[in-house]
Design a protein around this motif. Structure first.
Motif, mmCIF file in Angstrom:
data_model
loop_
_atom_site.group_PDB
_atom_site.id
_atom_site.type_symbol
_atom_site.label_atom_id
_atom_site.label_comp_id
_atom_site.label_asym_id
_atom_site.label_seq_id
_atom_site.Cartn_x
_atom_site.Cartn_y
_atom_site.Cartn_z
ATOM 1 N N ASN A 81 -6.551 -15.466 52.495
ATOM 2 C CA ASN A 81 -7.435 -16.193 51.586
ATOM 3 C C ASN A 81 -8.385 -15.246 50.866
ATOM 4 O O ASN A 81 -8.586 -15.346 49.652
ATOM 5 C CB ASN A 81 -8.257 -17.228 52.370
ATOM 6 N N MET A 82 -8.962 -14.337 51.619
ATOM 7 C CA MET A 82 -9.912 -13.393 51.039
ATOM 8 C C MET A 82 -9.202 -12.427 50.088
ATOM 9 O O MET A 82 -9.739 -12.079 49.034
ATOM 10 C CB MET A 82 -10.645 -12.648 52.150
ATOM 11 N N ALA A 83 -7.990 -12.019 50.460
ATOM 12 C CA ALA A 83 -7.219 -11.121 49.584
ATOM 13 C C ALA A 83 -6.875 -11.818 48.272
ATOM 14 O O ALA A 83 -6.961 -11.215 47.189
ATOM 15 C CB ALA A 83 -5.949 -10.669 50.293
ATOM 16 N N ASP A 84 -6.493 -13.100 48.362
ATOM 17 C CA ASP A 84 -6.179 -13.870 47.151
ATOM 18 C C ASP A 84 -7.415 -14.023 46.266
ATOM 19 O O ASP A 84 -7.319 -13.951 45.032
ATOM 20 C CB ASP A 84 -5.649 -15.259 47.524
ATOM 21 N N PHE A 85 -8.557 -14.229 46.901
ATOM 22 C CA PHE A 85 -9.796 -14.343 46.134
ATOM 23 C C PHE A 85 -10.067 -13.054 45.361
ATOM 24 O O PHE A 85 -10.375 -13.091 44.165
ATOM 25 C CB PHE A 85 -10.977 -14.649 47.057
ATOM 26 N N TYR A 86 -9.955 -11.917 46.039
ATOM 27 C CA TYR A 86 -10.222 -10.640 45.391
ATOM 28 C C TYR A 86 -9.258 -10.373 44.241
ATOM 29 O O TYR A 86 -9.641 -9.792 43.218
ATOM 30 C CB TYR A 86 -10.143 -9.497 46.411
ATOM 31 N N THR A 87 -8.020 -10.798 44.401
ATOM 32 C CA THR A 87 -7.027 -10.601 43.341
ATOM 33 C C THR A 87 -7.481 -11.261 42.047
ATOM 34 O O THR A 87 -7.368 -10.681 40.957
ATOM 35 C CB THR A 87 -5.661 -11.178 43.774
ATOM 36 N N LYS A 112 -11.520 -9.774 40.941
ATOM 37 C CA LYS A 112 -11.728 -8.421 40.421
ATOM 38 C C LYS A 112 -11.532 -8.341 38.910
ATOM 39 O O LYS A 112 -12.321 -7.713 38.205
ATOM 40 C CB LYS A 112 -10.797 -7.434 41.128
ATOM 41 N N GLY A 113 -10.459 -8.981 38.418
ATOM 42 C CA GLY A 113 -10.197 -8.944 36.980
ATOM 43 C C GLY A 113 -11.321 -9.570 36.179
ATOM 44 O O GLY A 113 -11.766 -9.007 35.167
ATOM 45 N N THR A 114 -11.796 -10.716 36.636
ATOM 46 C CA THR A 114 -12.899 -11.395 35.937
ATOM 47 C C THR A 114 -14.174 -10.571 36.003
ATOM 48 O O THR A 114 -14.895 -10.437 35.011
ATOM 49 C CB THR A 114 -13.140 -12.783 36.568
ATOM 50 N N ALA A 115 -14.475 -10.021 37.189
ATOM 51 C CA ALA A 115 -15.695 -9.226 37.359
ATOM 52 C C ALA A 115 -15.677 -7.982 36.469
ATOM 53 O O ALA A 115 -16.683 -7.636 35.833
ATOM 54 C CB ALA A 115 -15.849 -8.819 38.822
ATOM 55 N N ILE A 116 -14.522 -7.307 36.401
ATOM 56 C CA ILE A 116 -14.405 -6.111 35.556
ATOM 57 C C ILE A 116 -14.583 -6.472 34.082
ATOM 58 O O ILE A 116 -15.254 -5.760 33.324
ATOM 59 C CB ILE A 116 -13.044 -5.421 35.788
ATOM 60 N N MET A 117 -13.993 -7.599 33.674
ATOM 61 C CA MET A 117 -14.118 -8.036 32.282
ATOM 62 C C MET A 117 -15.580 -8.287 31.920
ATOM 63 O O MET A 117 -16.075 -7.832 30.880
ATOM 64 C CB MET A 117 -13.302 -9.310 32.063
ATOM 65 N N PHE A 118 -16.301 -9.014 32.795
ATOM 66 C CA PHE A 118 -17.709 -9.304 32.528
ATOM 67 C C PHE A 118 -18.557 -8.034 32.568
ATOM 68 O O PHE A 118 -19.518 -7.900 31.790
ATOM 69 C CB PHE A 118 -18.249 -10.323 33.535
ATOM 70 N N ALA A 119 -18.201 -7.108 33.451
ATOM 71 C CA ALA A 119 -18.938 -5.845 33.521
ATOM 72 C C ALA A 119 -18.770 -5.059 32.219
ATOM 73 O O ALA A 119 -19.747 -4.500 31.685
ATOM 74 C CB ALA A 119 -18.459 -5.026 34.710
#
Length: 411
Positions: free
Chosen positions: A264-270, A273-280
């Motif tokens: 579950n946690m691995a799926d969340f990170y998948t 991460k993409g969304t967080a990098i985009m917003f960053a």
């Protein structure tokens, strides 16, 4: 002196100043949400390590709306309740598990609260901090007394202090219950989720009661369905887990799937991460644009007012005074830019802290600004201030080092 210099030099170009403010305000909002989200993720990842280490499987409720309408109407509801009790007995006899179900309710004073029922194993995985009093003991789960011990959220402690007694209709069963407060939870005590690591359910407006023997005998399908999402099963094999899934799904009353906490946690990170990098990246681009406008605005203002500056220097203005004025101007701009997000954070969280329960309490906070929110605001403001002030220092220093007389002679 500084006020006049700022007014006559740096505030000449209002359009650029407004553009700078808009960019910095946008950066503040994006940066605040991004940083707060990451702080929640890091904190929740740490709090959920017990689930990962114990090889825990977590329930995922996949019951369709059609199943709910069919199973909980008329005579089918009675059959669904009977099936729910069979599933619970099967769980008790064959598995180690932790459950929690939550329903919204109302206190006598009209205040909205959530009434959470938990079994003893729940506290193995979710360490609820208690500010005063105690947590539940073994007797609390076996007692048949009409007086039920409860833990209450920090926001309810004033009206229902430690040791007080009160009654409320438990909306999960529709019955009136009598409670005694044995513990007051710490402010912002929370329950993280393996599905939403960037958020958590706060318990400031919650009442937690133990899952007792009487509750087992009268378990309803509605209660079990509420507990299915995030139902924890541990110390079991994949074969046993398959049997449990089949037991749940018999009769088409429910549909559940069990997924390991680690997956579950691995799926969340998948996905995260993409969304967080985009917003960053968007945040940094906006900050870069703002910094570019600041550099352009500062240089343009100094260049256009060089005659004014030369006159002031002849009257005693020192290069360091000009530098201090530029720094003060940029600090003020940064302070103004961070006001909207500060007002948003304080107002929104304070309002929710007073009223929201249940699902809404995922973002309920206690106090003016708790740690994650305060850290996010201060960090974003500090980053914005350091970069923008450094930019004006570079521009102003470069301007000061050039000979004003020479530059005016060229004119």
């Amino acid at each position: 002196m500084y006020t006049e210099f700022i007014k006559n030099v740096f505030l000449k170009k209002w359009v650029l100043t407004i553009l700078t403010l808009l960019c910095l305000v946008s950066f503040s909002f994006l940066g605040y949400h991004l940083l707060r989200s990451n702080l929640y993720v890091l904190n929740n990842q740490r709090n959920l390590q017990t689930l990962v280490k114990k090889q825990v499987y977590v329930g995922n409720d996949q019951t369709s709306d059609a199943q709910i309408k069919k199973s909980f109407a008329g005579k089918s509801a009675t059959k669904a309740d009977a099936h729910a009790r069979q599933v619970l007995n099967y769980l008790d006899q064959n598995y180690h598990y932790a459950l929690r179900w939550s329903f919204d309710g109302n206190l006598a004073n009209g205040r909205d609260v959530s009434i959470d029922t938990v079994n003893a194993n729940f506290f193995t995985f979710y360490l609820i901090s208690v500010a005063s009093g105690r947590t539940f003991n073994a007797r609390d789960y076996t007692s048949s007394s009409s007086e039920i011990p409860v833990l209450i959220g920090a926001k309810l402690a004033k009206s229902h202090p430690l040791g007080s007694k009160f009654s409320i209709v438990n909306t999960s069963s529709g019955k009136k219950e009598w409670y005694k407060v044995v513990g007051v939870m710490a402010a912002n005590a929370s329950v993280p989720s393996v599905y939403l690591l960037d958020n958590q359910t706060y318990l400031n407006n919650s009442i937690i009661r133990p899952f007792r023997k009487a509750d087992r005998k009268n378990l309803t399908a509605t209660q079990l369905m509420s507990a299915m999402q995030d139902l924890i099963v541990y110390d079991t094999s994949q074969a046993q887990l398959t049997k449990l899934t089949q037991k749940f799904n018999q009769g088409s009353f429910f549909k559940i799937r069990f997924i390991s906490a680690k997956k579950n946690m691995a799926d969340f990170y998948t996905n995260y991460k993409g969304t967080a990098i985009m917003f960053a990246l968007i945040s940094l681009i906006i900050l870069a644009i703002a910094t570019g406008i600041i550099i352009w605005n500062t240089w343009s203002c100094l260049k256009e007012e060089q005659s004014e500056i030369a006159l002031r220097i002849s009257l005693g203005l020192l290069p360091k005074n000009m530098l201090i004025a530029a720094i003060i101007y940029q600090v003020l701009i940064s302070l103004v830019a961070v006001i909207p997000v500060t007002v948003y954070a304080v107002t929104y969280t304070k309002t929710l802290a007073q009223t929201a329960v249940g699902i809404s309490s995922q973002i309920v906070l206690s106090g003016l600004l708790p740690k994650a929110e305060a850290t996010s605001l201060v960090s974003i403001f500090a980053l914005m201030l350091v970069i923008t002030v450094f930019a004006v220092i570079l521009v102003t220093s470069r301007f000061s080092k050039q000979s004003l007389a020479f530059r005016m002679g060229e004119e």
